[in-house]
Design an enzyme around this catalytic site. Sequence first.
Site, PDB file in Angstrom:
ATOM      1  N   GLY A  63      38.303  49.151 115.838  1.00 46.98           N
ATOM      2  CA  GLY A  63      37.095  49.851 116.275  1.00 46.98           C
ATOM      3  C   GLY A  63      36.451  50.574 115.105  1.00 46.98           C
ATOM      4  O   GLY A  63      35.246  50.406 114.829  1.00 46.98           O
ATOM      5  N   ALA A  64      37.247  51.351 114.398  1.00 48.64           N
ATOM      6  CA  ALA A  64      36.724  52.136 113.285  1.00 48.64           C
ATOM      7  C   ALA A  64      36.198  51.226 112.181  1.00 48.64           C
ATOM      8  O   ALA A  64      35.132  51.479 111.613  1.00 48.64           O
ATOM      9  CB  ALA A  64      37.813  53.056 112.753  1.00 48.64           C
ATOM     10  N   ASP A 271      41.235  39.042  99.314  1.00 51.13           N
ATOM     11  CA  ASP A 271      41.929  39.745 100.403  1.00 51.13           C
ATOM     12  C   ASP A 271      41.051  39.635 101.658  1.00 51.13           C
ATOM     13  O   ASP A 271      39.972  40.214 101.707  1.00 51.13           O
ATOM     14  CB  ASP A 271      42.137  41.221 100.016  1.00 51.13           C
ATOM     15  CG  ASP A 271      42.871  42.013 101.083  1.00 51.13           C
ATOM     16  OD1 ASP A 271      43.238  41.434 102.135  1.00 51.13           O
ATOM     17  OD2 ASP A 271      43.077  43.226 100.883  1.00 51.13           O
ATOM     18  N   ASP A 277      36.503  42.143 111.249  1.00 52.64           N
ATOM     19  CA  ASP A 277      35.854  43.407 111.634  1.00 52.64           C
ATOM     20  C   ASP A 277      34.545  43.599 110.876  1.00 52.64           C
ATOM     21  O   ASP A 277      33.572  44.137 111.417  1.00 52.64           O
ATOM     22  CB  ASP A 277      36.792  44.595 111.376  1.00 52.64           C
ATOM     23  CG  ASP A 277      38.015  44.570 112.281  1.00 52.64           C
ATOM     24  OD1 ASP A 277      37.927  43.969 113.365  1.00 52.64           O
ATOM     25  OD2 ASP A 277      39.051  45.139 111.893  1.00 52.64           O
TER      26      ASP A 277
HETATM   27  P1  ADP Z   1      39.809  37.541 111.149  1.00 50.30           P
HETATM   28  O1  ADP Z   1      39.754  38.540 110.061  1.00 50.30           O
HETATM   29  O2  ADP Z   1      39.642  38.125 112.521  1.00 50.30           O
HETATM   30  O3  ADP Z   1      40.963  36.592 111.064  1.00 50.30           O
HETATM   31  P2  ADP Z   1      38.167  35.370 110.087  1.00 50.30           P
HETATM   32  O4  ADP Z   1      39.276  35.034 109.157  1.00 50.30           O
HETATM   33  O5  ADP Z   1      37.696  34.285 110.991  1.00 50.30           O
HETATM   34  O6  ADP Z   1      38.484  36.642 110.980  1.00 50.30           O
HETATM   35  O7  ADP Z   1      36.956  35.879 109.195  1.00 50.30           O
HETATM   36  C1  ADP Z   1      35.804  36.442 109.753  1.00 50.30           C
HETATM   37  C2  ADP Z   1      34.599  36.035 108.943  1.00 50.30           C
HETATM   38  O8  ADP Z   1      34.790  36.462 107.589  1.00 50.30           O
HETATM   39  C3  ADP Z   1      34.372  34.540 108.882  1.00 50.30           C
HETATM   40  O9  ADP Z   1      33.617  34.091 109.975  1.00 50.30           O
HETATM   41  C4  ADP Z   1      33.606  34.417 107.570  1.00 50.30           C
HETATM   42  O10 ADP Z   1      32.257  34.741 107.778  1.00 50.30           O
HETATM   43  C5  ADP Z   1      34.224  35.506 106.702  1.00 50.30           C
HETATM   44  N1  ADP Z   1      35.318  34.956 105.864  1.00 50.30           N
HETATM   45  C6  ADP Z   1      36.645  35.046 106.091  1.00 50.30           C
HETATM   46  N2  ADP Z   1      37.356  34.423 105.123  1.00 50.30           N
HETATM   47  C7  ADP Z   1      36.445  33.933 104.252  1.00 50.30           C
HETATM   48  C8  ADP Z   1      36.523  33.187 103.031  1.00 50.30           C
HETATM   49  N3  ADP Z   1      37.687  32.817 102.504  1.00 50.30           N
HETATM   50  N4  ADP Z   1      35.363  32.859 102.415  1.00 50.30           N
HETATM   51  C9  ADP Z   1      34.168  33.233 102.910  1.00 50.30           C
HETATM   52  N5  ADP Z   1      34.033  33.943 104.065  1.00 50.30           N
HETATM   53  C10 ADP Z   1      35.141  34.283 104.730  1.00 50.30           C
END
Ligand code: ADP
Length: 330
Positions: A63-64, A271, A277
């Site tokens: 949430g935060a 990372d 979020d």
């Molecule tokens: P969560 O953190 O809930 O696992 P995701 O891994 O699906 O969510 O990442 C959320 C969003 O962050 C993705 O839809 C994308 O837009 C961005 N994102 C995550 N990993 C990458 C990456 N390696 N390169 C570019 N964008 C990323």
Amino acid sequence: MSFIAKCAHTNNEFDLDQDMAEEVDIVVVGSCMTDLVSQAPRLPKAGETIHGRKFFIGFGGKGANQCVQAARLGAKTAMVCKVGKDFFGTNYIQNFKDNAICTDFVTQTAEAMTGAASIIVNDAGENAIVIVAGANMLLGEEELEQARSTLAKAKVLLCQLEISSHISLQALRMARQSNVKTIFNPAPAIPDLHTDFYKESDVFCCNESEAELLTEARVASVDDAGRAGQELLKRGCAAVIITMGSEGCVVLQASNPNPKHIPTAKVTSVDTTGAGDSFMGALAFYMAHYPSMPLEEMSRRANLVAAVSVQSIGTQTSYPFKKDLGAELF
Ligand code: ADP
């Protein structure tokens, strides 16, 4: 008087300032967690004490995190959450203020400690984590009721599942009653999610593993996500977004149930903690500020914001501010 100045003098020791309520774009009803992170050569065995290399405290909680990302893009946000009457809680309230987030509905309790995640990371990047939700689970109907009039005047409500699920559901219902757009992030996902969560969601947004748990079908490709999205749509939400890490996301709407894949930027990720979020907070920002923008375009922009967050270490520390992003995102 500026938004934050108003908030600062209307913290929960005082009566609510009704003028301030009109100025909130986004209300987040959700969690706060303090991350206590130790880096060590390896994870200790049961009963063992080892020396770590580095310790740091981070601000987390879905949430935060989402609220901080929305605020950094320029949204006027209020957080509805509960922290402990302890150092971590007081410190977290200061973090909200530092991010220009209204803390009128952040309450402190002596009944439990601020939510905490004790994290040990080894040299291979593996981790062992214990999360204690603590005060988050004591956020109740009374606190939600205090935020009712502010919520009713907001543009967007955002909630997740790191607090009692009935409070999240109640917040969604309250928002809908006042025609406030709702974004629901079913994270961490629970099996047998109450069907009303779908019905009360204007946008139901989850990642691949959450989609998998909710639909009981494998979600490992864009096509899989499209099928999972169609199943989630059938349960009654107005739109579904499934985020897919470096693949971006898949968007479906009840008015256009054909899945649309929205790729993200190709970046070198260092990372990805909290990327989801960052995406959620950015999506809330676009829904609040550009209500007539197509959802696919909002998702494309939210992808690009989240792609920035994966290029530096940490959770909130990696979230970009408006000034860090190109004018084309605004
Ligand atoms: P969560 O953190 O809930 O696992 P995701 O891994 O699906 O969510 O990442 C959320 C969003 O962050 C993705 O839809 C994308 O837009 C961005 N994102 C995550 N990993 C990458 C990456 N390696 N390169 C570019 N964008 C990323």
